[in-house]
Each structure stands twice: as C-alpha cells, then as structure tokens.
Design a protein around this motif. Structure first.
Motif, PDB file in Angstrom:
ATOM      1  N   PRO A   1       0.790  -1.237   0.000  1.00 62.48           N
ATOM      2  CA  PRO A   1       0.000   0.000   0.000  1.00 62.48           C
ATOM      3  C   PRO A   1       0.821   1.285   0.000  1.00 62.48           C
ATOM      4  O   PRO A   1       0.449   2.269  -0.656  1.00 62.48           O
ATOM      5  N   MET A   2       1.944   1.309   0.719  1.00 62.90           N
ATOM      6  CA  MET A   2       2.779   2.511   0.744  1.00 62.90           C
ATOM      7  C   MET A   2       3.417   2.771  -0.618  1.00 62.90           C
ATOM      8  O   MET A   2       3.472   3.908  -1.097  1.00 62.90           O
ATOM      9  N   VAL A   3       3.884   1.702  -1.235  1.00 67.70           N
ATOM     10  CA  VAL A   3       4.522   1.821  -2.552  1.00 67.70           C
ATOM     11  C   VAL A   3       3.486   2.190  -3.614  1.00 67.70           C
ATOM     12  O   VAL A   3       3.746   3.030  -4.489  1.00 67.70           O
ATOM     13  N   MET A   4       2.308   1.584  -3.523  1.00 66.84           N
ATOM     14  CA  MET A   4       1.251   1.905  -4.488  1.00 66.84           C
ATOM     15  C   MET A   4       0.880   3.380  -4.395  1.00 66.84           C
ATOM     16  O   MET A   4       0.741   4.068  -5.423  1.00 66.84           O
ATOM     17  N   ASP A   5       0.723   3.878  -3.179  1.00 66.42           N
ATOM     18  CA  ASP A   5       0.372   5.283  -2.986  1.00 66.42           C
ATOM     19  C   ASP A   5       1.438   6.206  -3.574  1.00 66.42           C
ATOM     20  O   ASP A   5       1.118   7.154  -4.302  1.00 66.42           O
ATOM     21  N   LYS A   6       2.691   5.904  -3.282  1.00 66.14           N
ATOM     22  CA  LYS A   6       3.777   6.739  -3.781  1.00 66.14           C
ATOM     23  C   LYS A   6       3.844   6.729  -5.306  1.00 66.14           C
ATOM     24  O   LYS A   6       4.034   7.776  -5.944  1.00 66.14           O
TER      25      LYS A   6
END
Length: 251
Positions: A43-48
C-alpha cells in the motif's frame, strides 16, 4: 506520423526492499503498470507510485500477478478459473482505490509475469481475466503481449485493447517471449534493443531468437522497470524516437 505508448512496470518495491528506479524512469514514460501487492508492491509503494504518476501526467494501469512474492510472480501456478478471476478483480480494486484518491481514473490492466505469459495461448486464464475486467470496469484497456489470445478474447467481449511489445525481451518463433531461463532471453544492449523497437513500430517486424522474421503489432512499448539498464533504455528510446519521427504518447 508513427506513435506509441511507452510504459514501464513500476511500484515493485516491497516493505524494506527497493526494486527499480521508479523516481527517474517515470520522467520518461507515458504509462505506468503498477504492481498491486501480490507479486510485488504494498500500500505505501502503491500510494507513492500513483502520486508520482499524477504529478508527471503519467497514466496508471493495474499490473496484477499471481500471489507469489518470493518468485516475483514469474512462477506458474495452477489455479481455478474463479481464482484467477477473483485475484484479478481484487488487485484492480486495490489499485483503483489509490487512483481514485488522487482524482485519476485507472486506464488499463496489464497481466504480469507468469500470468501474462500464460495468456499467450491459455484461453481459460485469458477469459477469466477478461471477465474480471468486464465486471469491474468495461472502460479499462487490456494490455496483451503481441499475438496473445488474451487480445482476441478481450476484443470479442467489446473491450479496448493495446498490443504490447518489449524493448528488452527476445521473441520465440511464435511471438511468445523467450523464457528467462534460456540464454538470450533478455536484450541487455540498449542500442540493439532500440533498433529492434524502431523496426517493430515502423515496419511491424521483429526477428525471433532463431532468426525468423515475424509480423508484430505494437501499440504500447514496455521497458521492465527492474532491469539494470531500464533508465538508460527509456532515455535513449526517447532520444532515438524523436529523430525517427515516432511520437511517444499515452493511449
């Protein structure tokens, strides 16, 4: 005027593990295939990744794969029709939450790794993917490897499609990608790769690993973001395509 979409697989870092040079590569592409947390990403990578795409005017597509983090989604899995269908739905839904939060619309779906390779001939897997896309959003474009049955099935169901060609991968005589375990599967010399790209786009031709001349259609050109020369590839592709009169634009 020749034109092509330039895409790269992105968002493939996971937790503490960083993969690919997304921050630089995204400056040169028009489309990002974003991992949805199963073969890579979180989720953090997708958001970024979606945020960077928004800032750069880059279109975003889902890059669903098998639930195989350890194998990076490049190992075949024996799954039922319903499993493939629901796994793809799940991943499209996950990424759609992030694109929606940034006021963007998900543009396409590009199956990753072993899942994408099996779509070359496997009608059951291809149909499961197409049904998933149709039931979630009929406006999504289906990215399929040139010559794959996935494209035919998607078009038969009324979906828009884009035939994907690869800058850094070699082809078998049947237009399937050379398996990575075989020597010569990856094209590491960017100059050779770019010559092949120009020919695929302008002439609709590519030479297989065995020297056979093949017809090929390319609507979107992929550079694998995890490749060691990915940044050099996208930079030099842009330089060369400008000289060749090939416009790089998203679909």
């Amino acid at each position: 005027m020749y034109h092509v979409d330039l895409n790269s697989d992105m968002g493939e870092s996971f937790g503490a593990y960083k993969l690919g040079g997304d921050e630089e590569i995204i400056k040169y592409v028009t489309t990002a295939n974003v991992a949805c947390g199963w073969h890579a990403g979180d989720p953090m990578v997708m958001d970024k990744t979606v945020r960077m795409a928004k800032e750069r005017g880059v279109m975003v597509g889902a890059h669903p794969g098998y639930p195989d983090l350890m194998g990076f989604g490049r190992r075949k899995m024996v799954l039922s029709f319903q499993e493939v269908k629901n796994y793809v739905k799940y991943q499209i839904g996950a990424l759609s939450a992030f694109t929606k939060s940034y006021g963007m619309k998900l543009q396409h779906v590009a199956p990753h790794g072993a899942m994408g390779n099996q779509c070359q001939y496997d009608e059951e897997i291809s149909t499961a993917i197409v049904e998933a896309i149709t039931e979630v959003d009929k406006d999504l474009i289906v990215y399929y490897c040139a010559g794959a049955v996935l494209g035919q099935i998607a078009e038969s169901k009324g979906l828009r499609t884009a035939s994907e060609i690869f800058a850094d991968r070699a082809y078998m005589d049947d237009l399937s990608l050379v398996p990575r375990k075989m020597e010569g599967s990856m094209i590491t010399d960017e100059n050779i790769a770019i010559e092949r790209c120009v020919r695929m786009i302008k002439e609709g031709k590519v030479t297989s690993i065995n020297g056979k001349e093949l017809d090929i259609k390319g609507d979107t050109l992929c550079v694998h973001g995890d490749g060691p020369k990915a940044l050099a590839f996208v930079q030099k592709i842009r330089e060369r395509f400008e000289k060749e009169g090939i416009e790089i634009r998203h679909l």
